[in-house]
Design a protein around this motif. Structure first.
Motif, mmCIF file in Angstrom:
data_model
loop_
_atom_site.group_PDB
_atom_site.id
_atom_site.type_symbol
_atom_site.label_atom_id
_atom_site.label_comp_id
_atom_site.label_asym_id
_atom_site.label_seq_id
_atom_site.Cartn_x
_atom_site.Cartn_y
_atom_site.Cartn_z
ATOM 1 N N VAL A 102 -86.739 -4.249 72.772
ATOM 2 C CA VAL A 102 -85.632 -4.324 71.403
ATOM 3 C C VAL A 102 -85.474 -2.674 71.150
ATOM 4 O O VAL A 102 -84.503 -2.290 70.938
ATOM 5 C CB VAL A 102 -86.498 -4.879 70.180
ATOM 6 N N ASP A 103 -86.616 -1.754 71.194
ATOM 7 C CA ASP A 103 -86.439 -0.376 71.198
ATOM 8 C C ASP A 103 -85.361 0.192 72.201
ATOM 9 O O ASP A 103 -84.484 0.842 71.947
ATOM 10 C CB ASP A 103 -87.728 0.369 71.103
ATOM 11 N N HIS A 104 -85.591 -0.283 73.150
ATOM 12 C CA HIS A 104 -84.841 0.178 74.496
ATOM 13 C C HIS A 104 -83.219 -0.228 74.279
ATOM 14 O O HIS A 104 -82.420 0.732 74.445
ATOM 15 C CB HIS A 104 -85.276 -0.363 75.821
ATOM 16 N N VAL A 105 -83.199 -1.280 74.211
ATOM 17 C CA VAL A 105 -81.585 -1.999 73.716
ATOM 18 C C VAL A 105 -80.904 -1.333 72.447
ATOM 19 O O VAL A 105 -79.953 -0.990 72.487
ATOM 20 C CB VAL A 105 -81.620 -3.632 73.826
ATOM 21 N N GLY A 106 -81.895 -1.220 71.350
ATOM 22 C CA GLY A 106 -81.341 -0.731 70.353
ATOM 23 C C GLY A 106 -80.970 0.849 70.568
ATOM 24 O O GLY A 106 -79.927 1.199 69.922
ATOM 25 N N GLN A 107 -81.912 1.689 71.143
ATOM 26 C CA GLN A 107 -81.549 2.800 71.552
ATOM 27 C C GLN A 107 -80.139 2.962 72.141
ATOM 28 O O GLN A 107 -79.157 3.951 71.783
ATOM 29 C CB GLN A 107 -82.426 3.625 72.093
ATOM 30 N N ARG A 108 -80.168 2.124 73.084
ATOM 31 C CA ARG A 108 -78.896 2.061 73.900
ATOM 32 C C ARG A 108 -77.557 1.736 73.016
ATOM 33 O O ARG A 108 -76.364 2.637 73.253
ATOM 34 C CB ARG A 108 -78.841 1.231 75.144
ATOM 35 N N VAL A 109 -77.584 0.881 72.204
ATOM 36 C CA VAL A 109 -76.420 0.208 71.388
ATOM 37 C C VAL A 109 -75.889 1.314 70.320
ATOM 38 O O VAL A 109 -74.883 1.695 70.393
ATOM 39 C CB VAL A 109 -76.721 -1.189 70.843
ATOM 40 N N ILE A 110 -77.278 1.830 69.642
ATOM 41 C CA ILE A 110 -76.934 2.688 68.553
ATOM 42 C C ILE A 110 -76.420 4.044 69.175
ATOM 43 O O ILE A 110 -75.345 4.655 68.570
ATOM 44 C CB ILE A 110 -78.145 3.073 67.799
ATOM 45 N N GLN A 111 -76.773 4.693 70.287
ATOM 46 C CA GLN A 111 -75.974 5.773 70.840
ATOM 47 C C GLN A 111 -74.487 5.519 71.226
ATOM 48 O O GLN A 111 -73.782 6.353 70.943
ATOM 49 C CB GLN A 111 -76.911 6.232 72.294
ATOM 50 N N ARG A 112 -74.390 4.286 71.857
ATOM 51 C CA ARG A 112 -72.978 4.018 72.225
ATOM 52 C C ARG A 112 -72.117 3.849 70.700
ATOM 53 O O ARG A 112 -71.162 4.479 70.736
ATOM 54 C CB ARG A 112 -72.895 2.550 72.813
ATOM 55 N N GLU A 113 -72.641 3.384 69.799
ATOM 56 C CA GLU A 113 -71.841 3.304 68.625
ATOM 57 C C GLU A 113 -71.803 4.612 67.849
ATOM 58 O O GLU A 113 -70.471 4.677 67.025
ATOM 59 C CB GLU A 113 -72.513 2.189 67.502
ATOM 60 N N ARG A 114 -72.693 5.309 67.837
ATOM 61 C CA ARG A 114 -72.685 6.703 67.365
ATOM 62 C C ARG A 114 -71.295 7.440 68.034
ATOM 63 O O ARG A 114 -70.649 8.143 67.204
ATOM 64 C CB ARG A 114 -73.741 7.506 67.580
ATOM 65 N N GLU A 115 -71.285 7.508 69.420
ATOM 66 C CA GLU A 115 -70.180 8.231 69.996
ATOM 67 C C GLU A 115 -68.969 7.364 69.761
ATOM 68 O O GLU A 115 -68.026 8.081 69.692
ATOM 69 C CB GLU A 115 -70.530 7.850 71.512
ATOM 70 N N ALA A 116 -69.086 6.087 69.594
ATOM 71 C CA ALA A 116 -67.578 5.208 69.286
ATOM 72 C C ALA A 116 -67.092 5.611 67.721
ATOM 73 O O ALA A 116 -66.070 5.847 67.676
ATOM 74 C CB ALA A 116 -67.679 4.033 69.706
ATOM 75 N N LEU A 117 -68.071 5.774 66.984
ATOM 76 C CA LEU A 117 -67.572 5.756 65.393
ATOM 77 C C LEU A 117 -67.975 6.923 64.833
ATOM 78 O O LEU A 117 -67.517 7.104 63.668
ATOM 79 C CB LEU A 117 -68.503 4.516 64.797
ATOM 80 N N GLY A 118 -68.740 7.983 65.269
ATOM 81 C CA GLY A 118 -69.203 9.028 64.514
ATOM 82 C C GLY A 118 -67.752 9.813 63.926
ATOM 83 O O GLY A 118 -68.383 10.725 63.148
ATOM 84 N N HIS A 119 -66.912 9.900 64.700
ATOM 85 C CA HIS A 119 -65.569 10.783 64.388
ATOM 86 C C HIS A 119 -64.516 9.846 63.854
ATOM 87 O O HIS A 119 -63.376 10.613 63.645
ATOM 88 C CB HIS A 119 -65.343 11.798 65.462
ATOM 89 N N VAL A 120 -64.692 8.584 63.747
ATOM 90 C CA VAL A 120 -63.320 7.865 63.125
ATOM 91 C C VAL A 120 -63.097 8.136 61.887
ATOM 92 O O VAL A 120 -63.938 7.893 61.034
ATOM 93 C CB VAL A 120 -63.753 6.306 63.708
ATOM 94 N N SER A 121 -62.035 8.187 61.444
ATOM 95 C CA SER A 121 -61.556 8.555 60.155
ATOM 96 C C SER A 121 -60.360 7.816 59.837
ATOM 97 O O SER A 121 -59.769 8.255 58.750
ATOM 98 C CB SER A 121 -61.487 9.952 59.759
ATOM 99 N N THR A 122 -59.710 7.185 60.537
ATOM 100 C CA THR A 122 -58.661 6.464 60.360
ATOM 101 C C THR A 122 -58.505 4.851 60.716
ATOM 102 O O THR A 122 -59.533 4.356 61.415
ATOM 103 C CB THR A 122 -57.369 6.866 61.291
ATOM 104 N N VAL A 123 -57.866 3.955 59.999
ATOM 105 C CA VAL A 123 -57.720 2.795 60.367
ATOM 106 C C VAL A 123 -57.487 2.471 62.075
ATOM 107 O O VAL A 123 -57.892 1.750 62.741
ATOM 108 C CB VAL A 123 -56.719 1.888 59.503
ATOM 109 N N ARG A 124 -56.652 3.116 62.488
ATOM 110 C CA ARG A 124 -56.029 3.315 63.962
ATOM 111 C C ARG A 124 -57.425 3.495 64.807
ATOM 112 O O ARG A 124 -57.706 2.839 65.836
ATOM 113 C CB ARG A 124 -55.074 4.203 64.342
#
Length: 208
Positions: free
Chosen positions: A70-92
């Motif tokens: 759970v810890d391993h998968v969680g770290q991997r998923v959250i890191q991916r989502e941080r990279e994908a969403l961290g700078h998103v500021s538009t609906v596009r």
């Protein structure tokens, strides 16, 4: 150099840490594909190349190993989502995030579902510690969506009255429900549809 093993308090050498990581990674891959229940410790030993003594040096048993997964998968998923969403500021930008998740899941024809969601379905009712860890991970993931929506609101693309937390919950529910429907149908279309409906609602609010 030694580091602490967070699950049993033992001190790990660099070599021991690599062995532990190899066991956890092998277990995570197996549990994702064939499920937590059917994955035995013997399967993990065969896949990781570790010995039984090495496995039990790091883990008291399967429950402890599942928590590490759970810890391993969680770290991997959250890191991916941080990279994908961290700078998103538009609906596009949200649409591009949706497209990437759907396209990635389409490569497997929807099979296996969300790595975190699949774990939650199997173990949330049987292991309180693992369930709480998963809950924290989903909260962190949803928090990233809250950040995106707040940036939309700050930029004037969402009205001040919009409930950011509720909207983020809706997007997360659409995502996880979409993963499950795609998994059972072996078709990514339901996932695409559920996310499209959630984002269409965001777009409707942004037009007011």
């Amino acid at each position: 150099m030694t580091t602490a093993d967070s699950h049993n308090g033992r001190r790990l050498t660099a070599r021991g840490e690599k062995t532990r990581a190899r066991i956890v990674a092998a277990a995570a891959d197996l549990m994702y594909v064939q499920g937590v229940g059917p994955t035995t410790l013997d399967h993990v030993l065969a896949a990781s190349g570790a010995s039984k003594s090495q496995l039990y040096h790091h883990f008291d048993g399967k429950e402890a190993l599942v928590r590490a997964v759970v810890d391993h998968v969680g770290q991997r998923v959250i890191q991916r989502e941080r990279e994908a969403l961290g700078h998103v500021s538009t609906v596009r930008g949200l649409r591009r995030w949706r497209d990437a998740l759907v396209q990635n899941n389409a490569l497997r024809h929807g099979a296996y579902g969300c790595a975190l969601g699949s774990l939650a379905i199997e173990i949330a009712d049987h292991d309180t510690i693992a369930r709480e860890a998963l809950s924290q991970l989903f909260t962190e993931w949803q928090g990233l969506l809250v950040g995106v929506l707040r940036r939309l609101q700050d930029g004037g693309d969402l009205p001040p009255t919009a409930s950011i937390d509720q909207l983020a919950t809706g997007i997360m529910a659409a995502l996880q429900g979409g993963y499950m429907l795609a998994q059972t149908a072996r078709n990514v279309a339901p996932m695409a549809t559920s996310l499209d409906m959630a984002l269409a609602h965001i777009e409707t609010l942004s037009e007011r």
